[in-house]
Motif scaffolding. Structure first.
Motif, PDB file in Angstrom:
ATOM      1  N   PRO A  27       5.848  -6.551   6.515  1.00  0.00           N
ATOM      2  CA  PRO A  27       4.678  -6.327   7.967  1.00  0.00           C
ATOM      3  C   PRO A  27       5.002  -5.121   8.631  1.00  0.00           C
ATOM      4  N   GLY A  28       3.790  -4.463   8.719  1.00  0.00           N
ATOM      5  CA  GLY A  28       3.939  -3.073   9.952  1.00  0.00           C
ATOM      6  C   GLY A  28       4.964  -2.434   9.772  1.00  0.00           C
ATOM      7  N   VAL A  29       5.120  -1.890   8.806  1.00  0.00           N
ATOM      8  CA  VAL A  29       5.834  -0.384   8.774  1.00  0.00           C
ATOM      9  C   VAL A  29       4.795   0.396   8.872  1.00  0.00           C
ATOM     10  N   THR A  30       3.901  -0.091   8.552  1.00  0.00           N
ATOM     11  CA  THR A  30       3.089   2.095   8.588  1.00  0.00           C
ATOM     12  C   THR A  30       2.828   1.166   9.822  1.00  0.00           C
ATOM     13  N   ARG A  31       2.210   2.028  10.639  1.00  0.00           N
ATOM     14  CA  ARG A  31       1.593   2.010  12.439  1.00  0.00           C
ATOM     15  C   ARG A  31       0.706   2.873  12.246  1.00  0.00           C
ATOM     16  N   GLN A  32       0.074   4.422  11.384  1.00  0.00           N
ATOM     17  CA  GLN A  32      -1.118   5.522  11.981  1.00  0.00           C
ATOM     18  C   GLN A  32      -1.117   5.779  10.328  1.00  0.00           C
ATOM     19  N   LEU A  33      -2.279   5.865  10.881  1.00  0.00           N
ATOM     20  CA  LEU A  33      -3.150   6.720   9.059  1.00  0.00           C
ATOM     21  C   LEU A  33      -2.931   7.807   9.290  1.00  0.00           C
ATOM     22  N   ARG A  34      -3.014   8.563   7.855  1.00  0.00           N
ATOM     23  CA  ARG A  34      -2.003  10.294   7.127  1.00  0.00           C
ATOM     24  C   ARG A  34      -2.126  10.030   6.208  1.00  0.00           C
ATOM     25  N   TRP A  35      -3.487  11.285   6.007  1.00  0.00           N
ATOM     26  CA  TRP A  35      -3.647  12.013   4.232  1.00  0.00           C
ATOM     27  C   TRP A  35      -2.368  12.570   4.270  1.00  0.00           C
ATOM     28  N   VAL A  36      -2.438  12.254   2.650  1.00  0.00           N
ATOM     29  CA  VAL A  36      -1.724  12.798   2.021  1.00  0.00           C
ATOM     30  C   VAL A  36      -2.131  13.538   0.286  1.00  0.00           C
ATOM     31  N   ARG A  37      -2.221  14.276  -0.156  1.00  0.00           N
ATOM     32  CA  ARG A  37      -2.393  15.235  -0.731  1.00  0.00           C
ATOM     33  C   ARG A  37      -1.366  14.370  -2.718  1.00  0.00           C
ATOM     34  N   ILE A  38      -2.498  13.871  -3.328  1.00  0.00           N
ATOM     35  CA  ILE A  38      -1.868  13.272  -4.473  1.00  0.00           C
ATOM     36  C   ILE A  38      -1.952  14.645  -5.184  1.00  0.00           C
TER      37      ILE A  38
ATOM     38  N   LYS B 204       1.237  -1.332   0.373  1.00  0.00           N
ATOM     39  CA  LYS B 204      -0.263   0.022   0.136  1.00  0.00           C
ATOM     40  C   LYS B 204       0.688   1.450  -0.046  1.00  0.00           C
ATOM     41  N   SER B 205       1.940   1.628   0.430  1.00  0.00           N
ATOM     42  CA  SER B 205       2.844   2.706   0.935  1.00  0.00           C
ATOM     43  C   SER B 205       3.536   2.677  -0.576  1.00  0.00           C
ATOM     44  N   ALA B 206       3.865   1.288  -0.811  1.00  0.00           N
ATOM     45  CA  ALA B 206       5.110   1.976  -2.213  1.00  0.00           C
ATOM     46  C   ALA B 206       3.598   2.105  -3.502  1.00  0.00           C
TER      47      ALA B 206
ATOM     48  N   GLU C  77      -6.490  13.013  -2.595  1.00  0.00           N
ATOM     49  CA  GLU C  77      -6.479  13.073  -1.188  1.00  0.00           C
ATOM     50  C   GLU C  77      -6.716  11.572  -0.610  1.00  0.00           C
ATOM     51  N   LEU C  78      -5.582  11.603  -0.500  1.00  0.00           N
ATOM     52  CA  LEU C  78      -5.192   9.582   0.606  1.00  0.00           C
ATOM     53  C   LEU C  78      -4.876   9.404   1.406  1.00  0.00           C
ATOM     54  N   LEU C  79      -5.680   9.028   1.961  1.00  0.00           N
ATOM     55  CA  LEU C  79      -5.109   8.500   3.196  1.00  0.00           C
ATOM     56  C   LEU C  79      -4.440   6.893   3.334  1.00  0.00           C
ATOM     57  N   ASP C  80      -3.316   6.665   3.714  1.00  0.00           N
ATOM     58  CA  ASP C  80      -2.852   5.835   3.831  1.00  0.00           C
ATOM     59  C   ASP C  80      -2.382   5.331   5.691  1.00  0.00           C
TER      60      ASP C  80
END
Length: 285
Positions: A152-163, A133-135, A168-171
């Motif tokens: 697994p387990g690299v992303t630990r919290q939700l974060r909005w980023v503007r593409i 997902k992050s890639a 706008e995308l939520l990781d």
């Protein structure tokens, strides 16, 4: 062997994700191309509801074109359009962006019909841990913004980023069912490194991988993907062995009897594609 894994950060992320979904217009469901059925979260349809959904099958490099075609036909028969990507190399990203933007066009038309101003489409990437997902998000952005690694387990919290001005995308961290009822699927998650290593025994999982590859040999012989990957890679034919027996024989042959080292090597070779582009699932017939 029973595999269960539901760490605290995933439980927390799932609660926050459900709350954020109220703000989302389109869901990018990201799955692993080697196991696209096992990486479908059974609660996702309930979470998504009537929102637009884009089905992203990542790790395209880990399957052959013939396997991709089989899955494309099968998903289309289910009324779905799969978008195959290789997020590491950027393949298929443009098509995913277009699909999300098209969902945004429909959303903004409904807003205009109600006398509201258009706004950027809000999307979220949802999937099991380590499906990419992050890639994928970094590729959509065109730059490295969120941390990404093949574990697994690299992303630990939700974060909005503007593409872009349009999206706008939520990781979000990988989400996984609180209880893995189907242990055959759980083992495939372990083999593909889509679940935490603390949840399983390397030797048992590696032995199961050998048996899965033996079961797939008939399909391989029909040219869907390379046949005899273990014999080709290790110069030791698994035909006459059980999974555990092959692991022991391979340990004696290559690693002075060190079964744990052999199991880790076998799993890493599969995960890195050194055994070839091999799926662990094919479309149901």
């Amino acid at each position: 062997m029973t595999i269960q894994w539901y760490p605290g950060h995933i439980a927390k992320a799932e609660r926050e994700l459900k709350e954020q979904l109220k703000r989302v217009d389109v869901v990018l469901e990201v799955r692993d191309a080697r196991i696209p059925l096992s990486t479908h979260h059974p609660q996702l349809p309930q979470w998504v509801g009537s929102k637009a959904r884009v089905l992203v099958i990542n790790r395209l490099d880990m399957i052959t074109p013939a396997v991709r075609q089989l899955w494309t036909s099968w998903f289309q028969q289910q009324g779905e359009t799969p978008y195959f990507t290789n997020a590491q190399q950027g393949k298929g990203i443009r098509e995913v962006t277009q699909a999300a933007q098209e969902a945004g066009v429909q959303m903004n038309q409904r807003r205009r019909d109600r006398g509201m101003q258009p706004r950027p489409v809000r999307a979220v990437a949802i999937g099991f841990p380590n499906v990419g997902k992050s890639a994928l998000i970094n590729r959509l952005l065109g730059r490295r913004v969120v941390e990404s690694a093949r574990r697994p387990g690299v992303t630990r919290q939700l974060r909005w980023v503007r593409i872009s001005d349009q999206i706008e995308l939520l990781d979000s961290p990988g989400v996984i069912p609180g209880i893995l009822k189907d242990q055959q699927k759980a083992i495939k998650l372990a083999i593909c490194d889509d679940i935490g290593e603390a949840s399983y025994d390397n030797q048992q999982v590696a032995a199961t991988l050998v048996e899965l590859l033996q079961d797939l040999e008939d399909v391989a012989q029909r040219g869907v993907f390379a046949a005899s990957p273990l014999k080709t890679r290790y110069e030791l034919d698994p035909t006459s062995f059980s999974g555990e027996g092959y692991l022991r024989a391979l340990a004696d042959y290559r690693h002075q009897g060190d079964i744990e080292r052999t199991a880790r090597q076998l799993l890493n070779d599969f995960r890195k594609g050194l055994l070839g582009a091999i799926p662990l699932e094919l479309p149901p017939t």
